[in-house]
Design an enzyme around this catalytic site. Structure first.
Site, PDB file in Angstrom:
ATOM      1  N   VAL A  52       0.829  -1.207   0.000  1.00 33.31           N
ATOM      2  CA  VAL A  52       0.000   0.000   0.000  1.00 33.31           C
ATOM      3  C   VAL A  52       0.866   1.260   0.000  1.00 33.31           C
ATOM      4  CG1 VAL A  52      -2.116  -0.940   0.977  1.00 33.31           C
ATOM      5  CG2 VAL A  52      -0.272  -0.242   2.511  1.00 33.31           C
ATOM      6  N   CYS A  53       2.146   1.088  -0.366  1.00 33.65           N
ATOM      7  CA  CYS A  53       3.031   2.243  -0.451  1.00 33.65           C
ATOM      8  C   CYS A  53       3.146   2.661  -1.908  1.00 33.65           C
ATOM      9  CB  CYS A  53       4.415   1.893   0.081  1.00 33.65           C
ATOM     10  SG  CYS A  53       5.447   3.347   0.216  1.00 33.65           S
ATOM     11  N   ILE A  54       3.019   3.967  -2.170  1.00 38.16           N
ATOM     12  CA  ILE A  54       3.138   4.435  -3.558  1.00 38.16           C
ATOM     13  C   ILE A  54       4.295   5.415  -3.716  1.00 38.16           C
ATOM     14  CG2 ILE A  54       0.760   3.976  -4.290  1.00 38.16           C
ATOM     15  CD1 ILE A  54       0.099   6.912  -3.586  1.00 38.16           C
TER      16      ILE A  54
END
Length: 328
Positions: free
Chosen positions: A175-177
């Site tokens: 969920v890291c962008i």
């Protein structure tokens, strides 16, 4: 430029002659600081992964945990509560001004958490170095984990500043962008970054991000991790914080990144996103399965302890080992 980088799915570990009669003889315990834990795994210190209840469950059952820092005002009562039950207190801090005061307040009240994690996205910074020194001055007995970093220089600098362990991983999380928003990070080559950092380290390293299967835990250990931080695989359990929703007769739970608008409550400097993960049943079942899988890994490594995994041979398979069938 780094040559020959690789990630978890590019690697296969090579078996060595088995010396146990049953995988249950294999010991998955690991020591970090003054304490011994059942598994070399720690649920991510994220709001949709851990809360007080889960922290208590983990501590009572000899698993390592790190409480998140998104309700900072609750930390003092949390430390008191955990220690009054004879459990370890493991908290997170940031690097803003009020965090310096918080550390001094702990010292003034004679509260020493066993573990303090300095947790910011780009941990190779003077801000983190100053905070390490501040904690070491006021709470010298606390074990300090500092991160996150992605280079050997960063590991050396934070260790030299007094960090007892460093946390490696910039943006590989599900969920890291960060990788998309900034162009920077270890996404796509997290395992190689871990190996690169571990070679420079003289203290424990915590691999953080990019774990998609239980086998990735063994691979992390092979390339130098003492402890492995995991978010998405721990998301979506019965006990997990966060909303449960039903879609097409299936249950899902929300899981969001630590710099997402859902967590920040604003849309400024967003580097995280939200997703819904399938409801997974109980956390206990997942932890037991992880332990059994890791026991199998140890038996394939030809040993009885985690350390045996560190010396196995490996191959780099340039076509993903999953042959196109994504297992996650």
């Amino acid at each position: 430029m780094m040559e020959n980088v690789f990630d978890y799915e590019d690697i296969q570990l090579i078996p060595a002659k088995c010396i146990v009669n049953s995988r249950s003889e294999c010991d998955t315990t690991v020591t970090l600081g003054k304490h011994k834990f059942k598994l070399p795994v720690v649920p991510a210190n994220m709001q949709t992964i851990i809360d007080e209840r889960i922290a208590t469950y983990l501590a009572e059952n000899n698993y390592f945990y790190i409480m998140h820092r998104f309700q900072p005002e609750k930390r003092i009562s949390f430390i008191r509560d955990m220690q009054s039950r004879g459990l370890i207190a493991s908290i997170s801090v940031g690097v803003k001004e009020d965090e310096y005061e918080f550390v001094q307040q702990l010292a003034a009240e004679h509260l020493t958490p066993e573990y303090i994690t300095i947790d910011i996205a780009h941990g190779h910074s003077n801000a983190v170095i100053n905070m390490i020194q501040h904690i070491k001055k006021h709470l010298p007995e606390s074990f300090v984990i500092a991160g996150n970093v992605g280079t050997p220089e960063a590991v050396r600098e934070l260790e030299n500043a007094g960090a007892d362990a460093t946390k490696v991983g910039i943006g590989p999380g599900k969920v890291c962008i960060t990788k998309i928003k900034t162009g920077f990070g270890t996404g796509g080559w997290q395992l190689a970054a871990l190996r690169w950092c571990a070679k420079a380290a003289s203290k424990p390293i915590i691999a953080d991000g990019g774990i998609r299967t239980h086998g990735d835990v063994a691979k992390s250990i092979r390339f130098g991790a003492t402890m492995v931080m995991i978010g998405s695989l721990f998301a979506g359990h019965e006990e997990s914080p966060g909303e449960t929703i039903e879609k097409d007769g299936k249950l899902y739970k929300e899981y969001f990144g630590s710099a997402s608008e859902f967590q920040k409550g604003e849309k400024k400097n967003v580097e995280g996103k939200k997703m819904f993960v399938e409801h997974k049943g109980s956390l206990e079942d997942t932890l037991i399965e992880m332990e059994q899988d890791l026991q199998s890994s140890i038996s394939y490594a030809g040993g009885t302890k985690l350390d045996s995994i560190r010396t196995v041979d490996y191959v780099v398979v340039k076509n993903s080992i999953f042959n196109g069938d994504k297992v996650y």
